[in-house]
Design an enzyme around this catalytic site. Structure first.
Site, PDB file in Angstrom:
ATOM      1  CG  ASP A 104      89.589 -22.708 138.662  1.00  0.00           C
ATOM      2  OD1 ASP A 104      90.334 -23.577 139.141  1.00  0.00           O
ATOM      3  OD2 ASP A 104      88.806 -22.945 137.703  1.00  0.00           O
ATOM      4  CB  ILE A 105      89.169 -20.905 133.555  1.00  0.00           C
ATOM      5  CG1 ILE A 105      88.684 -20.198 132.312  1.00  0.00           C
ATOM      6  CG2 ILE A 105      88.909 -22.408 133.476  1.00  0.00           C
ATOM      7  CD1 ILE A 105      89.481 -20.551 131.057  1.00  0.00           C
ATOM      8  CG  ASN A 115      91.887 -31.785 143.699  1.00  0.00           C
ATOM      9  OD1 ASN A 115      91.421 -32.191 144.763  1.00  0.00           O
ATOM     10  ND2 ASN A 115      91.308 -30.840 142.986  1.00  0.00           N
ATOM     11  CB  VAL A 132      96.097 -28.723 135.485  1.00  0.00           C
ATOM     12  CG1 VAL A 132      97.369 -28.042 134.998  1.00  0.00           C
ATOM     13  CG2 VAL A 132      94.879 -28.215 134.698  1.00  0.00           C
ATOM     14  CG  HIS A 169      96.693 -26.639 140.585  1.00  0.00           C
ATOM     15  ND1 HIS A 169      97.171 -27.636 139.765  1.00  0.00           N
ATOM     16  CD2 HIS A 169      95.392 -26.924 140.815  1.00  0.00           C
ATOM     17  CE1 HIS A 169      96.190 -28.480 139.492  1.00  0.00           C
ATOM     18  NE2 HIS A 169      95.096 -28.084 140.125  1.00  0.00           N
ATOM     19  CG  HIS A 173      91.970 -26.013 143.791  1.00  0.00           C
ATOM     20  ND1 HIS A 173      91.165 -25.735 142.715  1.00  0.00           N
ATOM     21  CD2 HIS A 173      92.687 -27.112 143.442  1.00  0.00           C
ATOM     22  CE1 HIS A 173      91.371 -26.624 141.765  1.00  0.00           C
ATOM     23  NE2 HIS A 173      92.292 -27.484 142.177  1.00  0.00           N
TER      24      HIS A 173
HETATM   25  P1  5GP Z   1      92.652 -29.833 139.328  1.00  0.00           P
HETATM   26  O1  5GP Z   1      91.390 -30.573 138.978  1.00  0.00           O
HETATM   27  O2  5GP Z   1      93.810 -30.274 138.482  1.00  0.00           O
HETATM   28  O3  5GP Z   1      92.964 -29.830 140.801  1.00  0.00           O
HETATM   29  O4  5GP Z   1      92.331 -28.315 139.012  1.00  0.00           O
HETATM   30  C1  5GP Z   1      92.593 -27.724 137.785  1.00  0.00           C
HETATM   31  C2  5GP Z   1      91.874 -26.393 137.792  1.00  0.00           C
HETATM   32  O5  5GP Z   1      92.364 -25.617 136.728  1.00  0.00           O
HETATM   33  C3  5GP Z   1      90.360 -26.523 137.609  1.00  0.00           C
HETATM   34  O6  5GP Z   1      89.698 -25.931 138.734  1.00  0.00           O
HETATM   35  C4  5GP Z   1      90.102 -25.772 136.300  1.00  0.00           C
HETATM   36  O7  5GP Z   1      88.889 -25.054 136.307  1.00  0.00           O
HETATM   37  C5  5GP Z   1      91.307 -24.874 136.193  1.00  0.00           C
HETATM   38  N1  5GP Z   1      91.683 -24.549 134.829  1.00  0.00           N
HETATM   39  C6  5GP Z   1      91.759 -25.416 133.778  1.00  0.00           C
HETATM   40  N2  5GP Z   1      92.165 -24.782 132.677  1.00  0.00           N
HETATM   41  C7  5GP Z   1      92.346 -23.478 133.036  1.00  0.00           C
HETATM   42  C8  5GP Z   1      92.780 -22.324 132.310  1.00  0.00           C
HETATM   43  O8  5GP Z   1      93.073 -22.349 131.113  1.00  0.00           O
HETATM   44  N3  5GP Z   1      92.854 -21.162 133.008  1.00  0.00           N
HETATM   45  C9  5GP Z   1      92.532 -21.085 134.328  1.00  0.00           C
HETATM   46  N4  5GP Z   1      92.636 -19.886 134.921  1.00  0.00           N
HETATM   47  N5  5GP Z   1      92.130 -22.158 135.050  1.00  0.00           N
HETATM   48  C10 5GP Z   1      92.051 -23.337 134.404  1.00  0.00           C
END
Ligand code: 5GP
Ligand code: ZN
Length: 112
Positions: A28-29, A85, A94, A98, A100
């Site tokens: 994760d970034i 999520n 996103v 995915h 986590h």
């Molecule tokens: P969500 O909130 O949709 O469950 O999680 C999306 C995750 O994607 C977040 O933890 C966020 O930090 C990660 N994320 C968003 N953009 C990028 C990216 O460009 N690269 C990577 N590696 N992770 C990302």
């Protein structure tokens, strides 16, 4: 193309920790724990609500891959957390499913 489809296509770089023909996993970034990996299917599925029985094998592979990555990092016995999520109240940002995989510190329950 969504953000994670772009990562899968190689158009956006990511720190990959695993890849096969159906899945990719990358760091994760914005890591929320010493281990914060995202396990992502190569097929685009927007949310958990869009899964069908045809995805059951894929979701099983995601779950077992998360466990294998955690075990590789040494967290099998100490513990780790896996999270999907879904939509606004869970903070999904996103819209490509995915899993986590978080570990390396105590994780509070219930989550925020
Ligand atoms: P969500 O909130 O949709 O469950 O999680 C999306 C995750 O994607 C977040 O933890 C966020 O930090 C990660 N994320 C968003 N953009 C990028 C990216 O460009 N690269 C990577 N590696 N992770 C990302
Ligand atoms: Zn996508």
């Amino acid at each position: 193309m969504c953000l994670f489809c772009k990562i899968i296509a190689g158009d956006i770089p990511a720190s990959k920790v695993y890849e096969d023909d159906r899945l990719v996993a990358f760091n994760d970034i914005a890591p929320q724990a010493p281990m914060h990996v995202l396990v992502v299917p190569k097929a685009h599925v927007a949310t958990l609500n869009d899964l069908t029985a045809a995805h059951d094998g894929l979701v099983g592979e995601m779950t077992r891959r998360a466990a294998a990555i955690a075990a590789d990092r040494g967290y099998a016995a100490s513990g780790y957390r896996t999270v999907f999520n879904c939509n606004a109240d869970a903070g999904q940002a996103v819209f490509h499913i995915h899993l986590h995989v978080l570990g390396g510190r105590p994780l509070a329950w219930p989550p925020g």
